[in-house]
Design a protein around this motif. Structure first.
Motif, PDB file in Angstrom:
ATOM      1  N   THR A  98       0.926  -1.214   0.018  1.00 54.93           N
ATOM      2  CA  THR A  98      -0.043   0.048   0.230  1.00 54.93           C
ATOM      3  C   THR A  98       0.837   1.204  -0.027  1.00 54.93           C
ATOM      4  O   THR A  98       1.786   1.159   0.858  1.00 54.93           O
ATOM      5  CB  THR A  98      -1.092   0.007   1.369  1.00 54.93           C
ATOM      6  OG1 THR A  98      -1.624  -1.217   1.405  1.00 54.93           O
ATOM      7  CG2 THR A  98      -1.838   1.036   1.061  1.00 54.93           C
ATOM      8  N   VAL A  99       0.851   2.116  -0.917  1.00 53.50           N
ATOM      9  CA  VAL A  99       1.446   3.519  -0.957  1.00 53.50           C
ATOM     10  C   VAL A  99       0.617   4.346  -0.107  1.00 53.50           C
ATOM     11  O   VAL A  99      -0.447   4.607  -0.397  1.00 53.50           O
ATOM     12  CB  VAL A  99       1.773   3.896  -2.342  1.00 53.50           C
ATOM     13  CG1 VAL A  99       2.509   5.131  -2.437  1.00 53.50           C
ATOM     14  CG2 VAL A  99       2.233   2.863  -3.072  1.00 53.50           C
ATOM     15  N   LEU A 100       1.185   5.142   0.879  1.00 50.71           N
ATOM     16  CA  LEU A 100       0.587   5.945   1.511  1.00 50.71           C
ATOM     17  C   LEU A 100       1.403   7.577   1.550  1.00 50.71           C
ATOM     18  O   LEU A 100       2.641   7.512   0.881  1.00 50.71           O
ATOM     19  CB  LEU A 100       0.642   5.745   3.166  1.00 50.71           C
ATOM     20  CG  LEU A 100      -0.015   4.496   3.483  1.00 50.71           C
ATOM     21  CD1 LEU A 100       0.404   3.379   3.578  1.00 50.71           C
ATOM     22  CD2 LEU A 100      -1.096   4.719   4.656  1.00 50.71           C
ATOM     23  N   ALA A 101       1.009   8.553   1.844  1.00 52.73           N
ATOM     24  CA  ALA A 101       1.790   9.908   2.231  1.00 52.73           C
ATOM     25  C   ALA A 101       1.677  10.167   3.607  1.00 52.73           C
ATOM     26  O   ALA A 101       0.414  10.027   4.253  1.00 52.73           O
ATOM     27  CB  ALA A 101       1.334  10.860   0.998  1.00 52.73           C
ATOM     28  N   ASN A 106       4.751  13.326   1.309  1.00 54.58           N
ATOM     29  CA  ASN A 106       5.814  12.519   0.927  1.00 54.58           C
ATOM     30  C   ASN A 106       5.236  10.947   0.956  1.00 54.58           C
ATOM     31  O   ASN A 106       4.886  10.459   1.951  1.00 54.58           O
ATOM     32  CB  ASN A 106       6.817  12.561   1.942  1.00 54.58           C
ATOM     33  CG  ASN A 106       7.455  13.944   2.089  1.00 54.58           C
ATOM     34  OD1 ASN A 106       7.985  14.530   1.195  1.00 54.58           O
ATOM     35  ND2 ASN A 106       7.137  14.543   3.136  1.00 54.58           N
ATOM     36  N   GLU A 107       5.449  10.201  -0.087  1.00 56.73           N
ATOM     37  CA  GLU A 107       4.927   8.806  -0.345  1.00 56.73           C
ATOM     38  C   GLU A 107       6.113   7.775   0.425  1.00 56.73           C
ATOM     39  O   GLU A 107       7.121   7.997   0.555  1.00 56.73           O
ATOM     40  CB  GLU A 107       4.798   8.635  -1.815  1.00 56.73           C
ATOM     41  CG  GLU A 107       3.950   9.405  -2.583  1.00 56.73           C
ATOM     42  CD  GLU A 107       4.577  10.575  -3.224  1.00 56.73           C
ATOM     43  OE1 GLU A 107       5.609  10.718  -3.162  1.00 56.73           O
ATOM     44  OE2 GLU A 107       3.694  11.299  -3.962  1.00 56.73           O
ATOM     45  N   PHE A 108       5.475   6.775   0.920  1.00 59.01           N
ATOM     46  CA  PHE A 108       6.017   5.746   1.399  1.00 59.01           C
ATOM     47  C   PHE A 108       5.201   4.608   1.347  1.00 59.01           C
ATOM     48  O   PHE A 108       4.024   4.830   1.034  1.00 59.01           O
ATOM     49  CB  PHE A 108       6.356   5.890   2.950  1.00 59.01           C
ATOM     50  CG  PHE A 108       5.281   6.153   4.006  1.00 59.01           C
ATOM     51  CD1 PHE A 108       4.680   4.902   4.596  1.00 59.01           C
ATOM     52  CD2 PHE A 108       4.636   7.300   4.123  1.00 59.01           C
ATOM     53  CE1 PHE A 108       3.801   5.299   5.456  1.00 59.01           C
ATOM     54  CE2 PHE A 108       3.472   7.417   5.160  1.00 59.01           C
ATOM     55  CZ  PHE A 108       3.282   6.504   5.909  1.00 59.01           C
ATOM     56  N   CYS A 109       5.722   3.434   1.379  1.00 60.49           N
ATOM     57  CA  CYS A 109       5.111   2.205   1.219  1.00 60.49           C
ATOM     58  C   CYS A 109       4.893   1.255   2.508  1.00 60.49           C
ATOM     59  O   CYS A 109       5.931   1.222   3.448  1.00 60.49           O
ATOM     60  CB  CYS A 109       5.794   1.153   0.064  1.00 60.49           C
ATOM     61  SG  CYS A 109       5.807   2.096  -1.329  1.00 60.49           S
ATOM     62  N   VAL A 110       3.779   0.608   2.671  1.00 57.53           N
ATOM     63  CA  VAL A 110       3.669  -0.287   3.882  1.00 57.53           C
ATOM     64  C   VAL A 110       3.509  -1.620   3.094  1.00 57.53           C
ATOM     65  O   VAL A 110       2.670  -1.583   2.254  1.00 57.53           O
ATOM     66  CB  VAL A 110       2.380  -0.119   4.778  1.00 57.53           C
ATOM     67  CG1 VAL A 110       2.459  -1.230   5.712  1.00 57.53           C
ATOM     68  CG2 VAL A 110       2.788   1.401   5.575  1.00 57.53           C
TER      69      VAL A 110
END
Length: 128
Positions: A98-101, A106-110
């Motif tokens: 899942t891509v979050l911000a 700023n994007e990051f992934c879980v």
């Protein structure tokens, strides 16, 4: 050699609250325009939040991946901290992603890695 991760942000102090809680880090010694976040276990590189005047534009060229064993509790926790979903949960070559911000975009992934892979074996049981 020492490696530090640096993330540009408009309000370093406010964003430090999000990232400290998201990563389980604590604030370390710093001098403006930086806020230093330190891994409580001393195993991961420090995250420096660098205050800059301009807002984020476009896609991140580098981002953080947070690998966990259980996706939904972690997504709920990060959402409660102020993250938002950018790309819904999907299978990325066997990695549930899942891509979050963060609150500044700023994007990051879980990610949940495959249970039979190297990354899964590196996760501790206490992670969400």
């Amino acid at each position: 050699m020492r490696v530090l991760m640096v993330l540009d942000c408009v309000d370093a102090d406010a964003l430090a609250e999000f990232w400290a809680a998201a990563l389980g880090f604590r604030r370390g010694r710093f001098h403006p325009p930086y806020v230093r976040l330190v891994d409580r276990r001393g195993k991961l590189p420090d995250l420096l939040l660098q205050q800059v005047p301009e807002e984020k534009r476009g896609k991140n060229r580098m981002h953080l991946d947070i690998q966990v064993k259980n996706l939904q509790p972690e997504l709920a926790r990060l959402s409660d901290l102020g993250a938002r979903v950018v790309v819904p949960t999907h299978d990325d070559a066997g990695f549930l992603t899942t891509v979050l911000a963060d609150p500044e975009g700023n994007e990051f992934c879980v990610i949940v890695p495959p249970t039979d892979g190297y990354d899964w074996g590196q996760l501790t049981g206490g992670e969400g």
